[in-house]
Design an enzyme around this catalytic site. Sequence first.
Site, mmCIF file in Angstrom:
data_model
loop_
_atom_site.group_PDB
_atom_site.id
_atom_site.type_symbol
_atom_site.label_atom_id
_atom_site.label_comp_id
_atom_site.label_asym_id
_atom_site.label_seq_id
_atom_site.Cartn_x
_atom_site.Cartn_y
_atom_site.Cartn_z
ATOM 1 C CE LYS A 154 5.345 -7.200 -2.927
ATOM 2 N NZ LYS A 154 5.837 -6.666 -4.209
ATOM 3 C CD GLU A 180 8.302 -0.494 -2.810
ATOM 4 O OE1 GLU A 180 9.169 -1.150 -2.548
ATOM 5 O OE2 GLU A 180 7.275 -0.582 -2.661
ATOM 6 C CG HIS A 233 3.127 -1.720 -2.078
ATOM 7 N ND1 HIS A 233 2.771 -2.452 -3.355
ATOM 8 C CD2 HIS A 233 4.207 -2.303 -1.886
ATOM 9 C CE1 HIS A 233 3.843 -3.141 -3.843
ATOM 10 N NE2 HIS A 233 4.696 -2.921 -2.782
ATOM 11 C CD GLU A 239 2.774 -5.684 -5.199
ATOM 12 O OE1 GLU A 239 2.376 -5.843 -4.157
ATOM 13 O OE2 GLU A 239 3.587 -5.919 -5.880
ATOM 14 N N GLY A 268 9.499 -6.618 -8.455
ATOM 15 C CA GLY A 268 9.302 -7.905 -8.572
ATOM 16 C C GLY A 268 9.366 -8.440 -10.185
ATOM 17 C CB SER A 273 14.625 -6.001 -7.860
ATOM 18 O OG SER A 273 13.360 -6.546 -9.112
ATOM 19 C CG ASN A 282 5.241 -5.976 1.248
ATOM 20 O OD1 ASN A 282 4.391 -6.604 1.705
ATOM 21 N ND2 ASN A 282 5.005 -5.261 0.210
#
Length: 251
Positions: A12, A167, A95, A97, A173, A213, A10
Amino acid sequence: MSRSYYIAGNWKMHNTRAQSAELAQALVTELKDGKHKYLVAPTFSSIETVSAIVEGTNIRLGAQNCAAEEQGAHTGEVSVLQLKDLGVQTIILGHSERRHTYKEDDVLINKKVKLALKHGFEVILCIGELLEEREAGKVEEVCERQTVKGLEGVDASDLGNVVIAYEPVWAIGTGKTATPEDAEVVHAFVRKVIACLYGDNAASKMIIQYGGSVKADNAAQLMAMENIDGALVGGASLKVDTFVPIAKFKS
Ligand code: PGA
């Protein structure tokens, strides 16, 4: 049960078209003899460029989101029809985010999931708890809710086009990975949720990726777990040197 591993990158909101092309080109070369299933999801503005590079290779083309409506007055949104036109095969939905920064809720995500499936896309439905939810002992509650609501109204006949990505938000991240054992507990639980919804056979076929990660040095241990079937990789997918060792991890 022989589920195949599925490793997805991904990208992003990174990379210009030229940078995306360079990365995609290198991945096509490096992964052409790769044994697993692969995907890259560039930012919208690079999709057409990357599409021309990965077409006909063993790397699938993904998008990171889509609108909940087919078309119309939706300023700033991108439609499934437009993604199809670009050769996109898979759409990442829900996701963290999107959920937490852009406030997408389960109802909206479910609408997108159903629309994407209706148009023949594969969907990677992301689920996962926040740190405070983990600390409050709500991991199962959150993952069950996001899975059940995300798939509400999805017919069993479409399940072959659904992938789940677990996730944990606190691992995305941050450099903090769930231990393989902790991740496995959640993956096994999510598979049970799928079994309740669609039966044991469907659950045993469901690909459940881990994300958060993932790096070259933890990929193999994560993937060695019985219920971890691949990875959704963010940061480490942006460089050939960091993505290829994950994509070619030795099982
Ligand atoms: P990360 O991102 O690998 O940078 O933690 C994972 C993701 O957001 O899918």
